[in-house]
Write a protein that holds these residues in place. Sequence first.
Motif: not given
Lengths: 240, 413
Positions: B20-21, B23-24, B300-301, B303-304, B307-308, B337
Motif C-alpha cells: 500500500r505504501f 503504490l501510494t 491517492g494519499i 484514499n490510502s 483505508i489505513a 502521509s
Amino acid sequence: MPLISVKDLCKTYENEGVRTSVLHDVSFSVEKGEFVAIMGPSGSGKSTLMHILGLLERSDCGTYLLDGRNATELSDDELAGLRNRRIGFVFQAFNLLPKTTVEENVELPLLYDEDPTERNGKRVAAALEAVGMTHRAKYFSGQLSGGEKQRVAIARALVNDPDIVFADEPTGNLDSKSGLQVMKILQQLNDAGRTVILVTHETLTAEHAKRILRVADGRIVGDEPVTNRRIARDGEVTLK
Amino acid sequence: MKFSDPIKIALRSLRAAKLRFFLTVLGVVIGVAAVILVMSIGASAQALILSQVEKVGSNLVGILPGASEENGPPASAMGIVTTTLKNGDLKALRQKANVPDLVAASGYVSGSAVVESSGESFVTSYQGVSPDAVSIENMEVSEGRFFFLEEEEDLSRVAVLGSTRADELFPNGGALGSTLVIKDIPFRVVGVLAARGSSTFSNPDNLVYVPLATAQKTLLGIDYLNFARAKIDDTSHIDRAMEDIATLLRDRHDLEDGEESDFSVRSTAQALEVLGNVTNVLTYFLTAIASISLLVGGIGIMNSMLIAVNQRIREVGLRKAVGARPRHIMTQFLIESAFIAGLGGAAGVAFGILVAYLASVIIPRLGYEWEFIVPVSSVLIGLAVSLSVGFVFGLFPAWRASRIPPIEALRYE
C-alpha cells in the motif's frame, strides 16, 4: 484506601435507537495486591465493567475512584496517561501489532510515555524475561504461537511497571497448556505485589484468583473469596 | 515521549504495509515527475526558440509599418496591409547623418508566383530586398554574386536563388546565368546562396531574391515596404539607433508631437522578450495541467490513509489502550502521509529529471539543438507541493483516526 472503589456504576448502550442497559448499580472495591476474577456468562456485562475499570470507557453514572482520584472527572488525555503508566492490559485476541517484532510490540507503551526519563531497552528486556520470551525478541509477532503471543502481550502490559493488570479472557484463545502458562505468569505477577483483575466465564480459570466477583445481567450477584485456590504449575493442572 | 518516537511509530506502521505504501508513493512520484518534466521541457523549448531567434542577430532593428502597443505585435504582423513605410524612408535611414550607428538597411517585400525554368513551373515565394540584406541576414553567396544597389535602382531583372530553390529549379546545376520566368517576366540568375538552414519561422533556402524596387514595381505593383531591417554597428547602440530612426521617420511622416507613430521600431531583444513571455505562459499552463496529476496523487494519499485508518481501527484502539493520546495518533498518521508524500516527491524529482535528461539525449537526434535544463524552481515547487499535498490530504484521515474511541477500536472486528 482501596485501590479501586466503584459506587452505583451504570452503563447503557444505544444501538440504532435501541437502548440496552449493560450495567446497573455496581458497587465494590479492590485493595492493592488483590487477584480478583470477574466472572459471568457472556453478555453479563463483565467485559464492559473491565473496560470502565481499565479507563477505556466511561460509565454513564456512579463514581469510580482509582487510587483516590475520581476517574469520572478526568480528561481523555489524563485517562490516557493513567492507562499508560498505571494500567496494563491483556486481551483475549492478544492485539499485537502485525508485521512488527516482539521487542517493538513490548516497547509500544514506552513510546507513549510522556516522561521517558527512566526508559531504556532494559525495561523491554526485563518484561520479556519475566514472561520467558527473551529468545523470541527479534521475531515478528506473526511467527509466534498463540501462547507465545499472549506472553508477549503480558510483557507489553508489564513494561511500564503498572499497578494493575487487567486480563480479559486471556486464556480464551489458547490451548490448556498455554493457558496454564499464562495463568502461572499472572499468579507470579500477583505474588510480586501487583493487583490483577481477570475477566473470564470459566470457573476453572476464575479459581486461580483469590476472589471472585460474579456478574449477571449487569449486576454484581456474588462476591466471595476463593477457598480452594488453584495454583498453576506446568503440567500439573489442566484448565479445561 | 522522545522527539524521535512519533517518527519511529510511523515508520514501523509503513513497514507493516509495504505494498500500500509503495503504490501510494507511486501516485505522488508520477505527479511530481510530470511537473518537473513539463517545466524542464518548457524551459528547454524556450531556450531552443530563443536561440533560433538570436541566430538572426542581436544587433538588428526591425521597422514595421503601423503603430503598435509596447509589447503587442504591430498590425502588419497580423496580416493587415499598412502602406506607411516607403522607399524614401529607407534611403533616409541609410544617410549617415540621420542614423550614425546604422551600418546596413534593407526593405523587404514578398509574394509568391509561378516561376518557370527550362519548361517547368513551380509556385515559389520570392522576396524583394536591398543588397544590404546580405550583411543583415548573414547570407553567403556560394556561386556568382548578389545584386548591386545600382541594379535595384534601375529595376534590373536579376535574381539570386536560395540553395534549395536552386537545386529544385535547376536539378542538373547550371543555375548561374540561366533565365527564370517570374510572372511572365524573364530574370537572369546572377547568384546562388549557400545553405543557411531553416529557422523557426521560415526557410530562407527556398526563396528567390530579386532587387527590392524590381519586386515592388515589376512584380507587385506597390510603392511601399512590407517592413525594413537595419543592422546597427554595436548592440550597445541599439537604443540610441532606435530613437534616431523613430525621430527621423516621425519627421519624414510629418507627425505632430503627441501624435501616434504610424510605424514601429523593434529590436531583436524586444522580440525575444515577447517570445519569452509567450513560452512562459505556455509553460505555466502545462505546469498547471501537470499539477492536476499531483492533486490526484494527493487524493491517492487520502484514499490510502483512509483505508489505513479503517484497516487499523483495532491497532489505533490498542495504541490508545496502552496510553496513546489523540494527538499521538494524529501525529502518527500525519507523519505517515507526509513521509509518503516526501518520499514520492523526492523520487518524482529524480524520475522527472531522468526523463527530461533522456529527452535531451533523444531530441537532438531529431535535428534540434536541445539543452538539458531543469529549473530549480520546478524542483522546489515539486517538493513543496507534494509535501503540502501529503499534509493536507493526510489531515482528514489522521483526524478521523484520532477520534476513534479506544474501546470501539478494540471491539471492531
